[in-house]
Design an enzyme around this catalytic site. Structure first.
Site, short mmCIF file in Angstrom:
data_model
loop_
_atom_site.label_atom_id
_atom_site.label_comp_id
_atom_site.label_asym_id
_atom_site.label_seq_id
_atom_site.Cartn_x
_atom_site.Cartn_y
_atom_site.Cartn_z
CB SER A 166 -4.47 7.21 -4.86
OG SER A 166 -4.12 6.65 -3.61
N GLY A 373 -1.76 -3.67 27.31
CA GLY A 373 -1.58 -2.51 28.19
C GLY A 373 -0.25 -1.83 27.92
CD GLU A 397 0.65 -2.81 -3.47
OE1 GLU A 397 0.37 -2.41 -4.60
OE2 GLU A 397 1.58 -3.60 -3.23
#
Length: 410
Positions: A166, A373, A397
């Site tokens: 990032s 389930g 991203e």
């Protein structure tokens, strides 16, 4: 005492709202309530239908096989390109479809109902083609874009590195100018399509530390000094290969640089603004498909002598899922329009859409699995693949943990 009454009233109001929502779903049918064609023009409905049909006929029947055998479905994607999906928002003069960001979101949402992983790769490929179309000169556009739009060649976006995710501005891959070539050294991590694709849009450091020292170059497969790491084994996104991209004295012509030196970070971020809308749109498709799968399962699965659809608790859960889906879609489409119009709030809205929609759509898919389930945990049921494929959307991203930094408080 007043506080207690308030809490009770609040709980009653929430329960009553859920009941009203589910009653509406029952009257109209949940498919009508979450219909992604609501509010679209006739033209948008037409290419949305084309995308839904392609997803149902060319992608969904193979989705599980592509996942389990880790097949990169080149021929299927080339069929998608024949419909104009190889360069959706690329200009028509170089082979693109010339559609808007909203149109693109509509198409990616529809395609993702057939296979999230494959659609997500197509969205990355589109982003790369758009970057070359937008920031390249005429020679570069004419050289690369036609083959990308037809998907005769495939593209990869190379920003992330082992030490910079990032925090992209801290990237270390260097590009030293020697004559009329840049000599690249370094590596990129987690590259979608890496090793199987033909064109690599690479962010590299040509100058000082920080974003102003980054440039963008196009590296073609087969260039001396370009190699790839092992194919990664992933939880999802298995229909697209992921590898490290490695540069060892890799000589790239200066003529392959997009824009001027030092503009690479800006180019990368502008690409990602659209990429965030695209990946959020892929999440929408998975969530839409999962809501319908949950509905269908509730109508046939019996417990305690009656179908799950008679459980008020699960009715409320389905109502919540439908509400989150529609709210997410509205936010994505608002962001897409803002980006298309170049509005001042576009970057923030793209970040908000990516943050909110990837979280909410994963929650929808996960709840759909829970409704199934034990069956939902079996690979015979598609819902588990939607869960696995969109989990990564909260990471790539730009990791969702860091998105609040991209939203100015003023």
């Amino acid at each position: 005492m007043a506080l207690v009454r308030g809490v009770r009233f609040g709980s009653y109001s929430i329960g009553r709202s859920r009941s009203l929502i589910f009653n509406s779903l029952q009257r109209r049918g949940i498919a009508a309530c979450v219909d992604p064609s609501i509010g679209l023009t006739d033209e948008q409905k037409e290419f949305q239908k084309v995308a839904f049909d392609f997803a149902a006929n060319e992608m969904a029947p193979h989705m599980a096989e592509w996942d389990q055998k880790e097949i990169f479905p080149v021929e299927a994607m080339r069929k998608a390109a024949q419909l104009g999906f190889g360069g959706i928002y690329v200009n028509p003069d170089v082979g693109g479809s010339g559609l808007s960001r909203l149109d693109t979101s509509i198409i990616f949402e529809a395609l993702s109902t057939g296979c999230v992983s494959t659609t997500a790769y197509i969205s990355i490929h589109n982003m790369c083609a758009w970057m070359i179309d937008t920031f390249g000169n005429n020679e570069q556009r004419e050289k690369f874009c036609p083959d990308l739009c037809s998907m005769q060649k495939f593209a990869s976006y190379c920003l992330t590195e082992p030490g910079s995710g990032s925090d992209a501005a801290s990237l270390l891959t260097s590009a030293k100018l020697q004559g009329d070539h840049y000599i690249l050294n370094g590596s990129k991590a987690f590259i979608s399509g890496g090793g199987d694709t033909d064109v690599y849009v690479v962010m590299c450091r040509t100058g000082e530390k920080g974003p102003k020292g980054i440039s963008c170059v196009v590296v073609e497969k087969g260039t001396a000094g370009l190699s790839f790491g092992k194919k990664e084994k992933k939880v999802g996104w298995n229909s697209q290969p992921t590898r490290a991209v490695i540069f060892e004295d890799c000589a790239v012509p200066v003529t392959n640089r997009l824009g001027a030196e030092g503009e690479g970070f800006s180019i990368a971020m502008k690409g990602l603004n659209g990429g965030r809308i695209n990946i959020a749109s892929c999440s929408l498709g998975a969530a839409h498909a999962s809501v319908l799968l949950a509905r269908d399962h509730m109508c046939v699965r019996k417990q305690f002598g009656e179908t799950l659809s008679n459980s008020q608790f699960l009715q409320f859960k389905l109502a919540e899922m439908a509400t989150k889906l529609v709210a997410s879609r509205l936010l994505v489409r608002q962001a897409a329009v803002a980006l298309q119009e170049g509005r001042p709030d576009a970057v923030s809205l793209c970040s908000m859409a990516k943050l909110f929609v990837t979280d909410e759509c994963f929650a929808i898919c996960n709840q759909a699995l829970q409704i199934h389930g034990g069956y939902g945990y079996l690979k015979d049921y598609a819902v588990q693949q939607y869960v696995r494929d969109i989990r990564v959307h909260q990471i790539l991203e730009g990791n969702d943990f860091f998105y609040i930094k991209k939203m100015p408080l003023n």
